[in-house]
Scaffold this active site. Structure first.
Site, short mmCIF file in Angstrom:
data_model
loop_
_atom_site.label_atom_id
_atom_site.label_comp_id
_atom_site.label_asym_id
_atom_site.label_seq_id
_atom_site.Cartn_x
_atom_site.Cartn_y
_atom_site.Cartn_z
N PRO A 18 0.85 -1.19 0.00
CA PRO A 18 0.00 0.00 0.00
C PRO A 18 0.89 1.24 0.00
CG PRO A 18 -0.06 -1.11 2.16
CD PRO A 18 0.82 -1.93 1.27
N MET A 19 0.66 2.16 -0.93
CA MET A 19 1.47 3.38 -0.96
C MET A 19 0.58 4.58 -1.29
SD MET A 19 5.12 2.34 -2.66
CE MET A 19 4.50 1.29 -3.96
N GLN A 72 -6.82 -1.05 2.47
CA GLN A 72 -6.16 -0.79 3.76
C GLN A 72 -6.79 0.40 4.47
OE1 GLN A 72 -2.26 1.15 4.39
NE2 GLN A 72 -1.56 -0.81 5.20
N CYS A 102 2.14 3.03 9.75
CA CYS A 102 2.47 4.34 9.20
C CYS A 102 3.20 5.20 10.25
CB CYS A 102 1.20 5.05 8.72
SG CYS A 102 1.56 6.70 8.10
N ASN A 204 8.72 -7.25 4.35
CA ASN A 204 8.69 -5.97 3.64
C ASN A 204 9.87 -5.10 4.06
OD1 ASN A 204 7.12 -2.88 4.12
ND2 ASN A 204 7.46 -3.71 2.07
N GLY A 228 7.38 -2.27 -2.31
CA GLY A 228 6.91 -0.89 -2.41
C GLY A 228 7.72 -0.09 -3.41
N ARG A 229 8.76 0.59 -2.90
CA ARG A 229 9.45 1.59 -3.72
C ARG A 229 10.04 1.06 -5.01
NH1 ARG A 229 12.81 3.66 1.31
NH2 ARG A 229 12.51 1.43 1.72
#
Ligand SMILES: Cc1cc2nc3c(=O)[nH]c(=O)nc-3n(C[C@H](O)[C@H](O)[C@H](O)COP(=O)(O)O)c2cc1C
Length: 330
Positions: A18-19, A72, A102, A204, A228-229
């Site tokens: 999730p981003m 999410q 977060c 992750n 993610g990135r």
């Protein structure tokens, strides 16, 4: 074979993380096409959802082609979280994921996101209540702990599993680390090695090459990798990892034609989803990354990021396709 509830997600699945402002429907669709096994929406505020804030509800949009997809949500208030579960269910996701990771101040200061790592009992009771309130699998994404001295992730994961959490994704950093330093996968492996754990444990943090994904699978023994990135501006990362898993060799990078095609489709999907104006505006930061590495690209990039009319952006894509045909990416 990993399973999230009844959903078969394959052997060592790759999950799109999730981003915020990145994991939207067009980007998720592209990642899915390129091999992501599970995709997640960006985090959505439970408080925003129950106030029916347009910005939050738009983030609930999901499409058949991306399944299995997890929505999410974040928050620290039980009532708001339970009400949001009901709202989220109406969008028909396959999974509801809770963001307990977060690190940003405005989230943490309200006790949400990684803020909840200071109150593990609340983390567990919120998860339990959500599990009891829906038939969908509830999964959790979190960090190792609040800070280095308070890492209790083995115990935390076990407690979450015991109240019905169906999978856990762990970012190998503490809240105090934010994004600094290197992700430490050892505590995640400890979670996995706990003989009481039977739900999937996804790793992750810093999976930025196929080799690192193999390491997460073989050396750390985790059940899947959340990415993610490495995927931002590069949805092909998923297929490259899978190719490496299958052959032990690196796949050639996507051709210029594939990149132009992705940019075109990304823009078109964004327009179909959000309309011409927002589609053009919000896609700018994504697709220029697709052309990273091409020398003397500024003129074309400027057209892509300053045009307000999609026709001009599509025309810029056509020009790039002609001008740089056959360009070999490193
Ligand atoms: C731009 C950006 C936005 C993010 N937004 C979220 C989010 O909405 N929810 C979440 O759980 N994590 C979010 N994260 C954290 C990522 O999901 C992931 O845990 C982190 O980037 C580490 O993985 P990576 O090294 O593969 O990028 C975000 C990260 C980035 C870079």
């Amino acid at each position: 074979m990993a399973k999230i509830g009844n959903i078969d997600v394959g052997d060592f699945p790759l999950l799109l993380a999730p981003m915020e402002d990145v994991s939207d429907p067009p980007f998720r669709a592209l990642c899915k096409e390129q091999g992501a096994d599970v995709v997640y929406t960006e985090f959505i505020s439970s408080e925003g959802l129950i106030r029916d804030a347009a910005k939050s509800t738009m983030k609930l949009d999901i499409y058949e082609k991306e399944r299995p997809v997890g929505i999410q949500i974040f928050g620290a208030n039980l009532d708001s979280m339970l009400q949001s579960v009901e709202i989220v269910e109406k969008s028909g996701p396959d999974i509801i994921d809770i963001n307990f990771g977060c690190p940003v101040k405005k989230v943490v200061s309200k006790g949400a996101g990684a803020g909840i790592l200071k109150d593990i009992d609340l983390m567990v009771s919120l998860t339990k209540a959500m599990v009891e309130n829906t038939k969908l699998p509830i999964t959790v994404k979190t960090r190792l702990g609040w800070d280095h001295d308070s890492i209790k992730i083995v115990e935390v994961a076990e407690r979450l599993q015991d109240v019905g959490c169906q999978a856990i994704s762990i970012h190998g950093r503490t809240r105090a680390q934010m994004y600094k330093g290197e992700a430490d996968w050892n505590p995640i492996a400890e979670v996995k090695n706990n003989p009481r754990m039977h739900i999937p444990v996804f790793g992750n943090g810093d999976v930025d090459s196929p080799e690192r994904a193999v390491k997460m699978r073989d050396r750390y023994g985790l059940d899947g990798a959340m990415i993610g990135r490495a995927s931002i501006g590069y949805p092909w990362f998923f297929r490259e990892v899978k190719h490496y898993f299958e052959t032990g060799e690196h796949m050639a990078p996507p051709t210029l034609e594939e990149r132009v095609d992705a940019a075109r489709r990304h823009l078109q999907m964004a327009i179909d989803w959000k309309g011409e104006k927002l589609g053009v505006f919000e896609t700018r930061r994504h697709y220029t990354n697709y052309f990273k590495g091409i020398p003397h690209f500024k003129e074309y990039r400027m057209k892509m990021v300053t045009s307000d009319d999609s026709k001009d952006v599509f025309a810029a894509f056509d020009e790039v396709e002609k001008e740089f045909a056959g360009y070999e990416f490193a």
